[in-house]
Write a protein that holds these residues in place. Structure first.
Motif: not given
Ligand SMILES: *[C@@H]1O[C@H](CO)[C@@H](O)[C@H](O)[C@H]1NC(C)=O
Ligand SMILES: *[C@@H]1O[C@H](CO)[C@@H](O)[C@H](O)[C@H]1NC(C)=O
Ligand SMILES: *[C@@H]1O[C@H](CO)[C@@H](O)[C@H](O)[C@H]1NC(C)=O
Ligand SMILES: *[C@@H]1O[C@H](CO)[C@@H](O)[C@H](O)[C@H]1NC(C)=O
Ligand SMILES: *[C@@H]1O[C@H](CO)[C@@H](O)[C@H](O)[C@H]1NC(C)=O
Ligand SMILES: *[C@@H]1O[C@H](CO)[C@@H](O)[C@H](O)[C@H]1NC(C)=O
Ligand SMILES: *[C@@H]1O[C@H](CO)[C@@H](O)[C@H](O)[C@H]1NC(C)=O
Ligand SMILES: *[C@@H]1O[C@H](CO)[C@@H](O)[C@H](O)[C@H]1NC(C)=O
Ligand SMILES: *[C@@H]1O[C@H](CO)[C@@H](O)[C@H](O)[C@H]1NC(C)=O
Ligand SMILES: *[C@@H]1O[C@H](CO)[C@@H](O)[C@H](O)[C@H]1NC(C)=O
Ligand SMILES: *[C@@H]1O[C@H](CO)[C@@H](O)[C@H](O)[C@H]1NC(C)=O
Ligand SMILES: *[C@@H]1O[C@H](CO)[C@@H](O)[C@H](O)[C@H]1NC(C)=O
Length: 624
Positions: A394-422
């Motif tokens: 597998f590979t990692t991303k280069s930019d720092d504005n995508c972040a992996i999220v998982y274990d959301l309370e409502f959107c339980r099935e969401v588990a991927y990188a989402v737009p983010s900010n440090n």
């Protein structure tokens, strides 16, 4: 396109949502050697004694060697004496760790007492793997561990002896210039049952042997008496130092094992410092079934994994060795860099790994593994040497504005990188997305409440689908659409759509004003306006939700709610297309790279495509 007449509520949905992987060893050779010798202590002595029968055995005196070497346990007296001078005895399921110099051959013996000795009692093993189509009958003992062979025909005197070897440490390159991806030569395992060949090795004629394969060898020997083992370390002019290996014999099951055909580990997504991976389903049983519950209840979870940067050669040549990986992989076992747990995303139990401490834009080897039999390891445990699966990458991303999220309370099935900010930590990020989706959903339930779902079947909007289906479909669609799957802006994959290009990058630079990406409404903002205003990730690329997610919504919900999927270029700009080879070319909940059946729901959608189209026509007819 003729626009359907919409209530203000519907207009809001439709308008804002629908249209839019121990390098130290290599470098520090002296340390390497010291460490290697340090682990050669016979520290694997254990207090327990499983072989009382050995003490009663009548030892043929002629076979006694002059001095016992490297005594192991109380049985050691009996066992060691049998061995020729300089040869150690192997007891059942008791691994031995030893250093070997290049060019050296070491010898071991599996005494007849071990071969004909008692087998270990069977253990529960992991929960059953149940096939979906036949819950009750097809349940079999988990295939994740080596089966213990039943005793079988008692009249047969031969026993299968499993001899396995793991390379733990390899010699290192003694030239500073490393040119290629080559690894040191592999150890070779020799074995003989002939009492005239007690020290099999490279100079013994007519003796069976096998080269280790990436640090692993396993042989099954049908034996009635002593088995003689030789381990040979070849020489190589470019490598210097010692090998360290673990050898074990068992009459129960192989002590070390390997699954060479499937990685059983799938890449879900990454950001520039972490990655999310998961196993395939560990059972196909339905929720509520015993097997499902048993798997979900495993804590700690049964598997572990290793990750290693592909540009660092330390694990080359030992990728199939649990011992080698645990001593050399950069990231591994349940260290602080791996968070593992059982999940049921995609409706089936599986184990998830959140791997941190990775470098950006790097390629990694990922290797699923099991420590011992999953609950116990080491001396005396059947299969205690661990198991490894085929290597994946597998590979990692280069930019720092995508972040992996998982274990959301409502959107339980969401588990991927989402737009983010440090500026936002992961929990804040999760809350922003999740709360928004939950609030939109709440308004939807108000609308749905006005639809006759719970009445008699004649007045229900559809015989095939009820309000529960609509709720589920809407939730999947809503989560996929309000929480976009993020990719590097620099990525050139054709199915990605640039977003939020009107905003400055996190480093402050902004695209030139005349850049067409900044001119286009489609690309200069995000699909979910909340992202641009509250998260401010700067330009990123979006993996569009799959069309099937929209079709499923339209198909599952009452037409009175007015959901319609866009067509033509509007469709292409809002939704992506699934790839046949399992690549994630569009976003759906539960997606994992090259994993068949990652989303059970989407799978059924594909199958009912014809139905979707005709239903479509119906919806269309209503509004045209
Ligand atoms: C065998 O091992 C035990 C403990 O592991 C040790 O106390 C004993 O001295 C050993 N026997 C011999 C003959 O060395
Ligand atoms: C692993 O081995 C230990 C010791 O033999 C045993 O108690 C345990 O039940 C085994 N675990 C599984 C999952 O079989
Ligand atoms: C590497 O080390 C081995 C053993 O230490 C030695 O025989 C060989 O000549 C060395 N090769 C180089 C290129 O230094
Ligand atoms: C890793 O290897 C690849 C290809 O061999 C190379 O392009 C890349 O620059 C290397 N990365 C690092 C960080 O050395
Ligand atoms: C990250 O990169 C640094 C510098 O190239 C390297 O020393 C380190 O081993 C890498 N770590 C991982 C986990 O890839
Ligand atoms: C990574 O894995 C894919 C398939 O799993 C394979 O096609 C590809 O060659 C691998 N890449 C490397 C660099 O090993
Ligand atoms: C994230 O930030 C919030 C507010 O700034 C803070 O309360 C919270 O403890 C932080 N969480 C983590 C895991 O750092
Ligand atoms: C939900 O509906 C209320 C009332 O119409 C509205 O004020 C609110 O903004 C809506 N919430 C969302 C997230 O659309
Ligand atoms: C339908 O009835 C069930 C149980 O009676 C209830 O939980 C559900 O909320 C109802 N759905 C709607 C849309 O009223
Ligand atoms: C996006 O493009 C539209 C149309 O050109 C323009 O009106 C709008 O101001 C742009 N938005 C941003 C944030 O640049
Ligand atoms: C800012 O980041 C973007 C995207 O990551 C990059 O293309 C650009 O060159 C960076 N600008 C500077 C000044 O580093
Ligand atoms: C995952 O497991 C299922 C059976 O549970 C199997 O049909 C499928 O092929 C596996 N997926 C992959 C990618 O191997």
């Amino acid at each position: 396109m003729p626009c359907p007449k919409l209530t203000p509520l519907q207009a809001r949905f439709a308008a804002c949502l629908a249209a839019t992987l121990f390098l130290l060893f290599l470098y520090l050779v002296p340390l390497n050697i010291r460490f290697a010798y340090a682990i050669d202590v016979d520290s694997i002595i254990r207090e327990d004694h499983n072989h009382p029968i050995l003490l009663d055995l009548d030892i043929p005196l002629g076979l006694l060697g002059p001095k016992p070497v490297n005594v192991v346990s109380e049985d050691n007296v009996t066992l060691a004496k049998r061995a020729p001078d300089g040869t150690d005895a192997l007891a059942n399921n008791e691994p031995r760790l030893k250093n070997i110099d290049m060019g050296e051959t070491q010898h071991w013996v599996i005494p007849k007492e071990v071969v004909t000795g008692p087998k270990s009692p069977s253990t529960p093993g992991l929960p059953a793997f149940v096939r979906s189509n036949d819950e009750a009958t097809q349940s079999d003992r988990s295939s994740f561990q080596e089966d213990m062979k039943p005793d079988g025909d008692l009249s047969r005197r031969a026993t299968v002896v499993y001899v396995t070897v793991n390379t733990c440490i390899q010699p290192s390159l003694n030239t500073t210039q490393r040119s290629d991806d080559s690894s040191p030569p592999q150890l070779r395992l020799f074995y003989s049952q002939d009492s005239s060949v007690k020290e099999p090795g490279p100079n013994t004629p007519n003796v069976r042997s096998v080269d280790l394969d990436d640090g692993f060898a396993s042989v099954e020997i049908e034996a009635e008496g002593d088995v003689y083992i030789g381990i040979f370390a070849p020489t190589h002019q470019r490598y210097g130092g010692i090998y360290n290996y673990e050898v074990a014999a068992s009459v129960d099951a192989p002590f070390h094992s390997l699954e060479p055909d499937t990685p059983f580990l799938y890449f879900v997504d990454s950001d520039n410092k972490a990655a999310l991976l998961q196993t395939n389903a560990t059972t196909e049983a339905k929720q509520g079934a015993q097997s499902y519950t048993d798997w979900m209840n495993l804590n700690p979870p049964p598997f572990t994994m290793f990750a290693h940067n592909m540009n660092h050669s330390a694990i080359l040549g030992i990728q199939k060795s649990y011992c080698g990986l645990s001593k050399n992989a950069q990231i591994g076992r349940m260290g602080s860099n791996i968070k593992a747990k059982m999940i049921d995303r995609g409706l089936k139990p599986k184990e998830q790994f959140y791997v941190t401490g990775l470098n950006q834009s790097s390629r990694y080897y990922g290797i699923l593994a099991m420590s011992g039999n999953s609950t116990a390891s080491g001396n005396g445990v059947v299969g205690g040497g661990g198991k490894v699966w085929k290597t994946m990458n597998f590979t990692t991303k280069s930019d720092d504005n995508c972040a992996i999220v998982y274990d959301l309370e409502f959107c339980r099935e969401v588990a991927y990188a989402v737009p983010s900010n440090n500026a936002l930590n992961i929990s804040e990020l999760k809350t922003i997305y999740d709360n928004y989706a939950a609030s939109v959903y709440e308004n939807f339930t108000f609308s749905l409440a006005q639809i006759p779902c719970n009445t008699s079947s004649t007045s229900m909007y559809s015989l095939a689908r009820g309000c529960k289906d609509c709720e589920k479909a809407y939730k999947s669609w809503l989560c996929a659409v309000t929480i976009p799957r993020c990719q590097d802006f620099s990525s050139t994959l054709p199915f990605l759509l640039p977003r939020n290009t009107g905003q400055a990058f996190l480093n402050g630079t902004i695209l030139p004003e005349d850049n067409e990406l900044r001119q286009n409404v489609l690309t200069n903002s995000s699909r979910n306006p909340l992202i641009d205003s509250k998260i401010k990730p700067g330009p990123y690329k979006e993996v569009l939700p799959c069309r099937e997610v929209c079709y499923d919504l339209v198909q599952s919900c009452p037409s009175a709610l007015g959901f319609v999927c866009p067509t033509k270029q509007w469709l292409n700009n809002s939704y992506g297309m699934m790839s046949e080879n399992g690549d994630v070319t569009c976003s759906y909940l539960g997606a994992a790279y090259f994993m068949k059946g990652a989303a059970s729901r989407i799978g059924s959608m594909g199958a009912s495509m014809g139905l979707v189209l005709s239903f479509w026509a119906l919806v269309w007819g209503l509004y045209a």
